[in-house]
Design a protein around this motif. Structure first.
Motif: not given
Length: 250
Positions: A52-69
């Motif tokens: 789903s769209f939400e699955d895409d959002v979750t996968q992208i957010a995980a990458q952003i969060r990893k870098l932000a942290e």
């Protein structure tokens, strides 16, 4: 010494990230940036069914969060449909918001590459309207397979010999089935209101026609959203056909 900017590259529908961005990734890295091509969950078949769209959002957010942290400043560079989940994935990860919490890193800019600035509450189906490709109109909760000749639309801005070479080297390795279920999703977080935003418009784009892009840009302007726009003579894949211009834009 400040952390380098990290580019998170989000592809459009039906393609995987590495070959899609294979021509700009080494160029950006040679300039000292970190670059992370990031796949969409909705590309490719899954045993559990279409993503789903939400699955895409979750996968992208995980990458952003990893870098932000890691304290890194993140620039989101998004192609085509990727602009929808890529925008929503920034929720809670904007650098200025994290700074208020005493945290370093986060999203500092959005770059839309022949993509969509998605209005809240509207899906890609809504935004495209009559310009929606036939393949996307069918099977709303199944998979879409790109037409064998769709590469011609992506590379229509270069001579046929070059287009065929790009097809064989980058398009064929990148293309896969796409979950059409993902096209039903919409954003509720307009990240472009909170960070610097730019848009690369391809005047020869046959998949997201210039009339659609200009309609989005007009909407943004009417909403008071500042979008720095660069127009070039390119099709839907400027990161493959107009590499110098795309790298300069980013």
């Amino acid at each position: 010494m400040p952390n380098p900017i990290a580019f998170v590259l989000i592809p459009g529908a039906s393609v995987v990230a590495e070959p899609c961005f294979a021509r700009v990734t080494p160029r950006l890295r040679s300039l000292g940036y970190e670059v992370y091509p990031t796949d969409l969950a909705s590309v490719g078949e899954r045993p559990e069914g279409p993503a789903s769209f939400e699955d895409d959002v979750t996968q992208i957010a995980a990458q952003i969060r990893k870098l932000a942290e890691q304290g890194k400043d993140v620039v989101m560079a998004m192609s085509s449909y990727g602009g929808f989940p890529g925008t929503q994935a920034c929720k809670g990860l904007i650098a200025a918001d994290r700074a208020k919490e005493g945290k370093k890193g986060g999203v500092v800019a959005l770059a839309y590459l022949a993509s969509f600035i998605p209005p809240p509450g509207k899906s890609i189906r809504d935004v495209m309207g009559e310009s929606l490709p036939e393949a996307m109109k069918d099977s709303p909760n199944d998979y879409m397979q790109n037409h064998p000749e769709s590469w011609r639309y992506a590379f229509c801005d270069v001579p046929i010999e070059e287009a065929e070479e790009l097809r064989d080297k980058y398009y064929v390795p990148a293309v896969d089935k796409q979950s059409t279920k993902s096209f039903n999703g919409y954003i509720d977080y307009p990240a472009y209101r909170f960070v610097d935003t730019c848009f690369l418009l391809g005047e020869q784009d046959m998949l997201v026609p210039p009339v659609v892009s200009r309609s989005m840009l007009k909407w943004a302007k009417d909403e008071g959203i500042e979008v720095k726009t660069t127009s070039i003579q390119a099709s839907h894949a400027p990161f493959l056909t107009k590499v110098d211009e795309t790298v300069e834009f980013l």
